[in-house]
Design a protein around this motif. Structure first.
Motif, PDB file in Angstrom:
ATOM      1  N   VAL B 131     -24.358   2.496 -16.026  1.00 54.83           N
ATOM      2  CA  VAL B 131     -25.400   3.004 -16.918  1.00 54.83           C
ATOM      3  C   VAL B 131     -24.855   4.185 -17.721  1.00 54.83           C
ATOM      4  CG1 VAL B 131     -27.252   2.270 -15.387  1.00 54.83           C
ATOM      5  CG2 VAL B 131     -26.346   4.576 -15.190  1.00 54.83           C
ATOM      6  N   VAL B 132     -25.461   4.404 -18.869  1.00 54.70           N
ATOM      7  CA  VAL B 132     -25.047   5.518 -19.725  1.00 54.70           C
ATOM      8  C   VAL B 132     -25.591   6.817 -19.142  1.00 54.70           C
ATOM      9  CG1 VAL B 132     -25.177   6.493 -22.041  1.00 54.70           C
ATOM     10  CG2 VAL B 132     -25.024   4.018 -21.732  1.00 54.70           C
ATOM     11  N   ALA B 133     -24.708   7.772 -18.936  1.00 53.74           N
ATOM     12  CA  ALA B 133     -25.110   9.049 -18.349  1.00 53.74           C
ATOM     13  C   ALA B 133     -25.849   9.911 -19.375  1.00 53.74           C
ATOM     14  CB  ALA B 133     -23.884   9.783 -17.820  1.00 53.74           C
ATOM     15  N   GLU B 134     -26.682  10.802 -18.870  1.00 51.88           N
ATOM     16  CA  GLU B 134     -27.513  11.635 -19.732  1.00 51.88           C
ATOM     17  C   GLU B 134     -26.816  12.963 -20.047  1.00 51.88           C
ATOM     18  OE1 GLU B 134     -30.321  10.884 -21.004  1.00 51.88           O
ATOM     19  OE2 GLU B 134     -30.781   9.014 -19.949  1.00 51.88           O
ATOM     20  N   THR B 160      -5.751  11.618  -7.496  1.00 50.67           N
ATOM     21  CA  THR B 160      -6.702  11.356  -8.562  1.00 50.67           C
ATOM     22  C   THR B 160      -6.622  12.472  -9.592  1.00 50.67           C
ATOM     23  OG1 THR B 160      -8.186  10.177  -7.080  1.00 50.67           O
ATOM     24  CG2 THR B 160      -9.146  11.057  -9.096  1.00 50.67           C
ATOM     25  N   ALA B 161      -6.496  12.101 -10.842  1.00 53.61           N
ATOM     26  CA  ALA B 161      -6.326  13.102 -11.897  1.00 53.61           C
ATOM     27  C   ALA B 161      -7.615  13.371 -12.665  1.00 53.61           C
ATOM     28  CB  ALA B 161      -5.246  12.655 -12.872  1.00 53.61           C
ATOM     29  N   GLY B 162      -8.650  12.598 -12.412  1.00 52.47           N
ATOM     30  CA  GLY B 162      -9.894  12.828 -13.135  1.00 52.47           C
ATOM     31  C   GLY B 162     -11.060  12.136 -12.478  1.00 52.47           C
ATOM     32  N   LEU B 163     -12.222  12.700 -12.665  1.00 50.78           N
ATOM     33  CA  LEU B 163     -13.460  12.100 -12.157  1.00 50.78           C
ATOM     34  C   LEU B 163     -14.574  12.367 -13.161  1.00 50.78           C
ATOM     35  CD1 LEU B 163     -13.521  13.070  -8.357  1.00 50.78           C
ATOM     36  CD2 LEU B 163     -13.238  10.772  -9.278  1.00 50.78           C
ATOM     37  N   ALA B 164     -15.554  11.492 -13.164  1.00 53.46           N
ATOM     38  CA  ALA B 164     -16.752  11.697 -13.968  1.00 53.46           C
ATOM     39  C   ALA B 164     -17.951  11.776 -13.026  1.00 53.46           C
ATOM     40  CB  ALA B 164     -16.932  10.541 -14.956  1.00 53.46           C
ATOM     41  N   LEU B 170     -24.043  11.159  -9.906  1.00 48.31           N
ATOM     42  CA  LEU B 170     -24.840  11.915 -10.864  1.00 48.31           C
ATOM     43  C   LEU B 170     -24.698  11.290 -12.243  1.00 48.31           C
ATOM     44  CD1 LEU B 170     -23.702  15.447  -9.721  1.00 48.31           C
ATOM     45  CD2 LEU B 170     -25.876  14.358  -9.206  1.00 48.31           C
ATOM     46  N   SER B 171     -25.779  10.810 -12.779  1.00 51.94           N
ATOM     47  CA  SER B 171     -25.704  10.172 -14.086  1.00 51.94           C
ATOM     48  C   SER B 171     -25.826  11.225 -15.178  1.00 51.94           C
ATOM     49  CB  SER B 171     -26.813   9.120 -14.220  1.00 51.94           C
ATOM     50  OG  SER B 171     -26.543   8.284 -15.319  1.00 51.94           O
ATOM     51  N   TRP B 172     -24.920  12.162 -15.137  1.00 53.50           N
ATOM     52  CA  TRP B 172     -24.860  13.260 -16.098  1.00 53.50           C
ATOM     53  C   TRP B 172     -23.526  13.225 -16.804  1.00 53.50           C
ATOM     54  CZ3 TRP B 172     -26.808  18.108 -12.944  1.00 53.50           C
ATOM     55  CH2 TRP B 172     -28.170  17.952 -12.675  1.00 53.50           C
ATOM     56  N   GLN B 254     -10.073   9.816 -21.689  1.00 55.50           N
ATOM     57  CA  GLN B 254     -10.787   8.646 -22.233  1.00 55.50           C
ATOM     58  C   GLN B 254     -11.366   7.781 -21.121  1.00 55.50           C
ATOM     59  OE1 GLN B 254      -8.528   6.897 -25.909  1.00 55.50           O
ATOM     60  NE2 GLN B 254      -7.095   8.206 -24.798  1.00 55.50           N
ATOM     61  N   HIS B 255     -10.635   7.680 -20.032  1.00 52.84           N
ATOM     62  CA  HIS B 255     -11.135   6.929 -18.879  1.00 52.84           C
ATOM     63  C   HIS B 255     -12.426   7.566 -18.352  1.00 52.84           C
ATOM     64  CE1 HIS B 255     -10.382   4.543 -15.081  1.00 52.84           C
ATOM     65  NE2 HIS B 255     -11.196   5.476 -14.608  1.00 52.84           N
ATOM     66  N   GLN B 256     -12.441   8.872 -18.277  1.00 49.29           N
ATOM     67  CA  GLN B 256     -13.648   9.561 -17.780  1.00 49.29           C
ATOM     68  C   GLN B 256     -14.792   9.428 -18.796  1.00 49.29           C
ATOM     69  OE1 GLN B 256     -13.012  10.125 -14.808  1.00 49.29           O
ATOM     70  NE2 GLN B 256     -10.797  10.079 -15.090  1.00 49.29           N
ATOM     71  N   LEU B 257     -14.471   9.502 -20.076  1.00 50.76           N
ATOM     72  CA  LEU B 257     -15.513   9.332 -21.093  1.00 50.76           C
ATOM     73  C   LEU B 257     -16.149   7.954 -20.985  1.00 50.76           C
ATOM     74  CD1 LEU B 257     -13.805  10.996 -24.203  1.00 50.76           C
ATOM     75  CD2 LEU B 257     -15.606  11.959 -22.766  1.00 50.76           C
ATOM     76  N   ASP B 258     -15.345   6.959 -20.678  1.00 54.87           N
ATOM     77  CA  ASP B 258     -15.889   5.616 -20.483  1.00 54.87           C
ATOM     78  C   ASP B 258     -16.897   5.593 -19.346  1.00 54.87           C
ATOM     79  OD1 ASP B 258     -14.693   4.332 -22.561  1.00 54.87           O
ATOM     80  OD2 ASP B 258     -13.146   3.324 -21.379  1.00 54.87           O
ATOM     81  N   HIS B 259     -16.584   6.306 -18.278  1.00 56.27           N
ATOM     82  CA  HIS B 259     -17.532   6.358 -17.153  1.00 56.27           C
ATOM     83  C   HIS B 259     -18.892   6.892 -17.624  1.00 56.27           C
ATOM     84  CE1 HIS B 259     -15.378   5.061 -13.619  1.00 56.27           C
ATOM     85  NE2 HIS B 259     -14.358   5.872 -13.852  1.00 56.27           N
ATOM     86  N   LEU B 260     -18.872   7.858 -18.513  1.00 59.38           N
ATOM     87  CA  LEU B 260     -20.137   8.423 -18.993  1.00 59.38           C
ATOM     88  C   LEU B 260     -20.923   7.410 -19.811  1.00 59.38           C
ATOM     89  CD1 LEU B 260     -19.030  12.035 -20.028  1.00 59.38           C
ATOM     90  CD2 LEU B 260     -19.728  11.164 -17.793  1.00 59.38           C
TER      91      LEU B 260
END
Lengths: 170, 284
Positions: B131-134, B160-164, B170-172, B254-260
């Motif tokens: 889902v798209v995060a808020e 791990t080098a990044g997390l969303a 948290l859908s933020w 960019q990978h983390q932005l995709d998660h958002l």
């Protein structure tokens, strides 16, 4: 010169490919297209080979105790649509594993004349992933097809993306 | 506004596993996925009523801040001229306790509030990963606590080098990253949490194999920009920040932005033959 389709299945171990391809070379068979992967710890290989030996003789030469080998004479066939006429897409499906995902999705594509030209499915834990290369006839209503795919994806509780191939032509 | 641009500082660290760099990406939680959903009620905020697209769409009932340009509520100076400072010893910016003023912090032990609490990394398939995060108010105490938790989780995953934020339930729109340890990093901003990040520019596209902490056992060749510009805000102070990243750090962001946006790297696989089993891990 005949054309044979050869399949090889066996427990994965170092040297399987060397043994099979060595046997093919020894009997003068020429490997054309081939693909190989590991499925559940088993090596699965498919080859299109040409040579003077017929498929029966080829099968004798390739037989091994730990491998399941088949060989069949085939005719080279032209692609279902002329080069440049089809539209290339990549289909991704991921969601919880359940029976019927591949059949449901492929049925939607087939109904519009879509041809799956390559496919990989992977199960990792509960996650089922399907990636497919799809070729569509030019006249297909892609937007309508995507709506149907989205509906199927929702019914499977899976996420589906369907996007044009992005070739890096230089 | 902070503007973080490239630097090429400290000697690169060896991989913890001693393996090929290809196996080290923004994945790593192969044993920490697939668990129960994380309760996000503690972080919930109220939507703004202004309707102004320039306003943060979520605004939490937080105590007034003394300053937006001074030291951040996390206790670290916002004076950070890009990547010219040491990447090794500086505490993460905007990621710490906002001063113990929030109700969420009151529920924590001092140690937890100071450093954030590592949370379980959700594994696909999970609804929150699709889902798209808020967007959120970067100054809200709940967001600052969430940023600290996100960073603590990132720190707890050595490969791990990044997390969303959706990966910890948290859908933020929060991401955390630290590309310093990756051998294919060319430059890096260091350890950073960014709120409401948005991609402003992308160029120099290239394919590379990547994995994800939320997807155990699979990798894929994915095409991404190797030079990007990202705008966002720092948690706590809310100060605008611009990140100019390249190479692996750009891919990681960019990978983390995709998660958002509810996307996994699987949604960007260019073809059937680009999906791979992950045969070995760095965190094994």
């Amino acid at each position: 010169m005949g054309l044979s389709a050869v399949t090889v299945l066996g427990v994965d171990r170092p040297g399987v490919i060397a043994a099979v391809t060595g046997s093919l070379a020894d009997c003068g068979a020429n490997i054309q297209d081939s693909t190989m992967t590991l499925l559940g710890g088993h090596v699965a290989m498919m080859l299109l080979v040409s040579g003077e030996l017929d498929s029966t003789e080829l099968l004798k030469r390739l037989s091994a105790s730990d491998l399941v080998v088949t060989a069949s004479a085939i005719e080279a066939r032209r692609h279902f649509c002329d080069e440049g006429d089809g539209l290339g897409y990549v289909l991704t499906v991921h969601g919880p594993d359940r029976p019927g995902i591949v059949s449901a999705v492929s049925a939607v594509l087939a109904a519009d004349g879509g041809n799956i030209t390559g496919m990989s499915t992977r199960l990792s834990g509960r996650l089922y992933v399907l990636i497919a290369d799809v070729e569509l006839p030019k006249e297909v209503d892609v937007a309508a097809l995507m709506r149907q795919l989205a509906a199927v994806g929702a019914s499977l509780d899976s996420e589906i993306t369907f996007r044009p191939v992005e070739p890096d032509l230089i | 506004m902070l503007r973080l641009t490239g630097r090429r500082p400290t000697p690169r660290r060896a991989l913890p596993c001693g393996r090929d760099p290809a196996c080290f990406s923004f994945w790593g939680a192969s044993g920490a996925v697939g668990g129960s959903p994380v309760d996000s009620a503690r972080y919930r905020t109220s939507p703004t009523e202004s309707g102004n697209p320039h306003d943060p769409p979520f605004r939490a009932a937080c105590p007034p801040r003394s300053s937006t340009t001074g030291p951040s509520p996390c206790g670290h100076s916002v004076k950070r001229p890009g990547r010219q400072e040491s990447a090794g010893g500086e505490p993460p910016h905007g990621c710490r306790d906002p001063g113990g003023t929030s109700s969420a912090d009151a529920e924590r032990t001092p140690g937890e509030a100071a450093g954030g609490t590592p949370r379980e990394v959700l594994g696909a398939p999970h609804r929150l990963l699709s889902v798209v995060a808020e967007p959120v108010d970067p100054t809200a105490p709940e967001v600052v606590v969430a940023a600290a938790d996100l960073l603590a989780t990132l720190r707890s995953e050595p490969s791990t080098a990044g997390l969303a934020a959706p990966q910890i339930g948290l859908s933020w729109r929060l991401i955390a990253f630290d590309a310093r340890r990756h051998p294919r990093s060319r430059s890096w901003a260091g350890e950073l949490v960014v709120v409401n990040p948005r991609l402003a520019a992308a160029s120099h596209w290239d394919h590379a194999r990547e994995g994800c902490a939320s997807i155990a056992g699979l990798t894929a060749d994915v095409r991404r920009a190797t030079r990007i510009t990202v705008h966002g805000h720092l948690p706590g102070s809310g100060e605008p920040v611009t990140i100019e990243a390249d190479a692996f750090e750009a891919r990681c962001i960019q990978h983390q932005l995709d998660h958002l946006d509810g996307l996994l790297f699987l949604d960007r696989v260019p073809g059937a033959l680009s999906l791979h089993r992950r045969l070995h891990t760095c965190d094994a």
